[in-house]
Design an enzyme around this catalytic site. Structure first.
Site: not given
Ligand code: E4P
Length: 217
Positions: A83
């Site tokens: 990522k």
């Molecule tokens: C995506 O890969 C992120 O880890 C995640 O969806 C972020 O979500 P949040 O806005 O609830 O922290």
């Protein structure tokens, strides 16, 4: 639509995997912190709980260090997906890794133009954050709609991974638009089972069944 669990909680991942609903997992530095565990150790365990992609995020901001971190992370297991943030260095890293056959999830996407850049850089997944978009007075689902249109216009293979999902309506809307994947906390995924009429129906059937005095088998 594929379902990824947005968590580094291995007990919750195990429980979801048992339902047959789990297609992969996404983590991020905040979720690793929440787990209280070492990133290498917890990511390895998560990778053993699903055959699907497990996103593990680099934390460096410059391309050479991102590449070094990606090298370490991708050795954890064959199903690790690297990522990277949607920055110039993140997309340079995306290009290099995807050209090399590594799965890449480009995260922190908040505009359709950013999603276009990620697709051009060969991203496996683009992660638009619908919840955080909504929180800031934008329309998260419009963003998904726009990305779907653009990717379909040009036949990009990058999968739209709807992220920052907060509730069941986000999942419903994402599915209607034709997003490829959504990632949500396990509790949000499990909430999809809930319906008051299902509960009422079960209670009524059980009451009538008891009145028959019968047993099956
Ligand atoms: C995506 O890969 C992120 O880890 C995640 O969806 C972020 O979500 P949040 O806005 O609830 O922290």
């Amino acid at each position: 639509m594929k379902f990824f669990a947005d968590t580094a909680d291995t007990d919750a991942i195990r429980e979801l995997a048992a339902t047959g609903l789990l297609d992969g997992v996404t983590t991020n530095p905040s979720l690793i912190k929440k787990s209280g565990r070492d990133i290498m150790e917890v990511t390895k365990e998560i990778c053993s709980l699903t055959d699907g992609p497990v996103s593990a995020e680099v934390v460096a901001l410059d391309h050479p260090t991102m590449m070094k971190e990606a090298e370490i992370l991708r050795k954890i297991a064959d199903n690790v997906c690297i990522k990277v943030p949607l920055t110039v260095d993140g997309l340079k890293t995306c290009k290099a890794l995807s050209s090399d056959g590594t799965q890449v999830n480009v995260t922190l996407c908040f505009s359709a133009n950013q999603a276009l850049l990620a697709a051009k850089a060969g991203a496996t997944f683009i992660s638009p954050f619908v919840g955080r978009h909504d929180d800031n007075g934008f329309d998260g689902m419009q963003l998904i709609d726009d990305i779907r249109l653009i990717y379909d216009n040009y036949g990009f293979g990058t999968e739209i991974l709807v992220a920052s999902v907060r509730h069941s309506m986000h999942i419903l809307e994402a599915a209607k638009i034709g997003a490829d994947v959504m990632t949500a906390p396990p509790a949000v995924i499990l909430s999809l089972f809930n319906h008051v009429l299902t509960d009422k129906g079960i209670a009524a059937f059980l009451k009538d069944w008891e009145a028959t005095g019968q047993n099956i088998g």
